[in-house]
Scaffold this active site. Structure first.
Site, PDB file in Angstrom:
ATOM      1  N   GLU B 122       3.341 -11.179  -0.613  1.00  0.00           N
ATOM      2  CA  GLU B 122       1.893 -11.302  -0.624  1.00  0.00           C
ATOM      3  C   GLU B 122       1.349 -11.171  -2.047  1.00  0.00           C
ATOM      4  O   GLU B 122       1.926 -10.464  -2.882  1.00  0.00           O
ATOM      5  CB  GLU B 122       1.274 -10.224   0.273  1.00  0.00           C
ATOM      6  N   CYS B 135      -3.182 -10.028  -8.375  1.00  0.00           N
ATOM      7  CA  CYS B 135      -2.201  -8.957  -8.242  1.00  0.00           C
ATOM      8  C   CYS B 135      -0.921  -9.580  -7.683  1.00  0.00           C
ATOM      9  O   CYS B 135      -0.891 -10.021  -6.533  1.00  0.00           O
ATOM     10  CB  CYS B 135      -2.781  -7.898  -7.303  1.00  0.00           C
ATOM     11  N   CYS B 142      10.334  -3.090  -1.273  1.00  0.00           N
ATOM     12  CA  CYS B 142      10.483  -2.157  -2.398  1.00  0.00           C
ATOM     13  C   CYS B 142      11.513  -1.097  -2.035  1.00  0.00           C
ATOM     14  O   CYS B 142      11.634  -0.707  -0.879  1.00  0.00           O
ATOM     15  CB  CYS B 142       9.133  -1.486  -2.686  1.00  0.00           C
ATOM     16  N   CYS B 146       7.919   5.311  -1.659  1.00  0.00           N
ATOM     17  CA  CYS B 146       6.797   6.239  -1.867  1.00  0.00           C
ATOM     18  C   CYS B 146       6.125   6.511  -0.514  1.00  0.00           C
ATOM     19  O   CYS B 146       5.951   5.595   0.294  1.00  0.00           O
ATOM     20  CB  CYS B 146       5.792   5.662  -2.862  1.00  0.00           C
ATOM     21  N   CYS B 149       2.885   4.367   0.660  1.00  0.00           N
ATOM     22  CA  CYS B 149       2.823   2.925   0.421  1.00  0.00           C
ATOM     23  C   CYS B 149       3.407   2.132   1.589  1.00  0.00           C
ATOM     24  O   CYS B 149       4.509   2.406   2.057  1.00  0.00           O
ATOM     25  CB  CYS B 149       3.568   2.594  -0.865  1.00  0.00           C
ATOM     26  N   CYS B 360      -4.893  -1.625  -2.360  1.00  0.00           N
ATOM     27  CA  CYS B 360      -3.764  -0.915  -2.961  1.00  0.00           C
ATOM     28  C   CYS B 360      -2.918  -0.191  -1.902  1.00  0.00           C
ATOM     29  O   CYS B 360      -3.437   0.574  -1.100  1.00  0.00           O
ATOM     30  CB  CYS B 360      -4.312   0.090  -3.961  1.00  0.00           C
TER      31      CYS B 360
END
Lengths: 218, 372
Positions: B122, B135, B142, B146, B149, B360
């Site tokens: 995305e 962005c 990933c 975290c 996230c 975010c």
């Protein structure tokens, strides 16, 4: 001390302990704490990779457990090393293990067992050690853990039916525990997906996230 | 309640995407030819040499790829027909159109792209007055795990090539109006540094898009060896995900802390000679009652004392199963003021694209990746 500075070292031994999984031992140049990592390469032109030490604090040599990545830059060269060959290794660093009065559960999949072997060989004790794998040969250091921890060591076997193993993944084992201790420390090590799944599951079962420490392969 | 809504809505989006994807397979580049898009000038020179073409052809190809809007080698009309035929035997341009676009009520857009390996990423486009910020993602998923996230929850599904990174800019409607680029989408850019640096090389070189590196910001959780290399090999701005100055808290939020503690990341930054134009910022997601206390203000002031930087406070967008909470607006403003009083230049980043999960920490293609 610069953690990234690489010191010249020498190979003591290399052993394939399972298909494409190797233990590499080398000179102990520095003291270290169980659960610490080193950066390591065999050639200064190849970017060093980060490995958890799997040897104990009192062992006379340092040891890592690594996975041969076919097509990778470093590990195909590591598997060709012979005793005496040159290595480049950083000062050990990081702090996975936090010695606290709380009891601990250690949860790993695959080569994520490495830091827990270091902790075991350094005299630390866990109330439960969960190791997830698909094949018998992937339960690395199984005999050592069995000897040290007896029934506290649980092999979570997600494919074959070995007598004495828990049948299923580590997440299945955690789900099967009726009352999960909340006031102990949970140490997780393995691939990010496993760590994230186990962490989410523990949190969903009421374990405060402050009691979960994770080390992820990257 | 918010989380239930999130789940249902996100699920709905995935179903829609899955349905649409049945007709979109032609958009997924399954060619065995090697894409030229994303190659640097030196790589193009190597290709040209290998094909025994004149040396100047490399610059001509770069110009077609990055200065003109072509989509096939046949359109490179200043190359001879024979040259185009030779190139086409092994290579293609390799652009990939977005397979889905969602538009937020605030004008933010979220683009979904298919990668060459049939996975999905995305990209968020955030309009703000005269600025168009894009962005971009640098990985599929990933590895960093975290706690706060959404991308981390899908695990790591693959690296993006430099071409796939730049494709996220080149193939969106706003391509010609982009003013700023932030590497803050899916993935950890410093875990794919070779391709990230290659993409920056193409974006900032005269033979490429000739953008100012000051308009590009790369955000990282602070992988120190890559940070060192990035600071030397690029002139772009850097943003470090900080989120708490306390070691024992950060290691619970971000497993990377165990390998690369924030003290050492900041020490590395201190040792680097930033010029006056290169910007350094610290990203700080504010979790109510967790990292917004006076003790955090004091410790941040100690940690960042003398580091010329800017702190970006970010509102937390809760994800399913998270044990963390949003802070309230009053406390957020107070926290900002307290940091400013300590001499730390601090601003609050506007939340954009929340209704389409483009804000975010919300980017994820988990449902799509596993279907693909």
């Amino acid at each position: 001390m610069d953690d990234q500075f690489l010191f010249s070292n020498n190979v003591i031994g290399l052993k394939e302990i399972a298909n494409e999984k190797y233990c590499l031992t080398f000179k102990k140049q520095f003291g270290y704490k169980a659960g610490q990592v080193v950066q390591l390469t065999c050639n200064r032109s190849i970017e060093p990779r980060l490995y958890s030490l799997c040897s104990g604090e009192f062992d006379q040599q340092m040891e890592i457990l690594f996975d041969l990545k076919l097509g990778g830059e470093l590990t195909p060269k590591l598997v060709e090393l012979n005793p005496g060959d040159r290595l480049y290794v950083s000062h050990p660093y990081g702090q996975f293990l936090r010695p606290t009065p709380e009891k601990m559960w250690w949860i790993a999949t695959g080569t994520g067992i490495a830091p827990f072997r270091s902790m075991m060989r350094s005299g630390y004790e866990a109330d439960k050690i969960l190791h997830g794998a698909r094949l018998e040969e992937q339960f690395y250091f199984s005999d050592e853990f069995k000897t040290a921890f007896g029934e506290k060591y649980v092999r979570c076997n997600s494919s074959t039916n070995e007598v004495g193993d828990f049948q299923g993944r580590v997440t299945n084992y955690i789900e099967s525990v009726k009352s999960l201790p909340k006031d102990i420390k949970y140490y997780l090590c393995g691939r990010s997906m496993m760590v994230v799944e186990v962490r989410d599951l523990l949190i969903a079962r009421g374990v405060p996230f402050e009691n979960i420490l994770s080390e992820i392969f990257f | 309640m918010f989380l239930n809504e999130y789940n249902e809505s996100q699920e709905y989006n995935y179903i829609k995407i899955k349905c649409e994807m049945t007709n979109l397979s032609s958009n997924i580049s399954k060619t065995e030819k090697t894409p030229l898009f994303g190659k640097t000038l030196s790589e193009l020179s190597e290709i040209v040499a290998e094909l025994k073409l004149p040396g100047f052809t490399a610059k001509q190809i770069a110009s077609w790829l990055y200065n003109k809007e072509i989509e096939s080698i046949d359109e490179m009309t200043n190359l001879s027909k024979k040259t185009r035929e030779i190139l086409s035997e092994k290579y293609c341009v390799g652009l990939s159109k977005p397979v889905k676009v969602q538009v937020s009520t605030d004008g933010t857009k979220k683009y979904l792209f298919a990668t060459q390996h049939g996975k999905y990423i995305e990209t968020a486009m955030i309009p703000d007055k005269e600025r168009i910020t894009v962005c971009v993602s640098s990985q599929v998923g990933c590895k960093m795990g975290c706690l706060f996230c959404m991308t981390g929850k899908q695990g790591f599904n693959g690296q993006l090539t430099s071409g796939e990174i730049i494709n996220q800019l080149r193939m969106i409607d706003e391509f010609k109006s982009i003013t700023n680029i932030v590497y803050m989408g899916m993935g950890e850019p410093f875990d794919n540094l070779d391709q990230v640096l290659k993409s920056i090389n193409i974006l900032t070189s005269d033979w490429g898009y000739a953008m100012s590196p000051r308009r590009i910001t790369v955000s990282s959780i602070g992988i120190i060896p890559s940070l060192k290399r990035f600071l030397v090999e690029s002139n772009c701005n850097v943003a470090i995900s900080l989120h708490t100055p306390f070691e024992n808290e950060r290691e619970k939020l971000m497993p990377v802390q165990l390998a690369y503690p924030i003290e050492k990341v900041v020490a590395e930054i201190r040792s680097f000679d930033f010029d006056n134009q290169r910007k350094l910022s610290f990203e700080y997601i504010v979790f109510g009652g967790f990292n917004d206390t006076p003790a955090h203000v004091k410790e941040l002031a100690r940690l960042l004392n003398g580091v010329k930087s800017h702190i970006n406070l970010i509102r937390f967008h809760p994800i399913p199963g998270t044990p963390l909470n949003k802070t309230n607006e009053k406390r957020l403003l107070e926290f900002k003021e307290e940091l400013n009083k300590k001499g730390l230049l601090t601003t609050i980043r506007a939340s954009r694209g929340q209704d389409i999960y483009a804000a975010c920490g919300l980017l994820s293609t988990k449902g799509i990746t596993t279907e693909a």
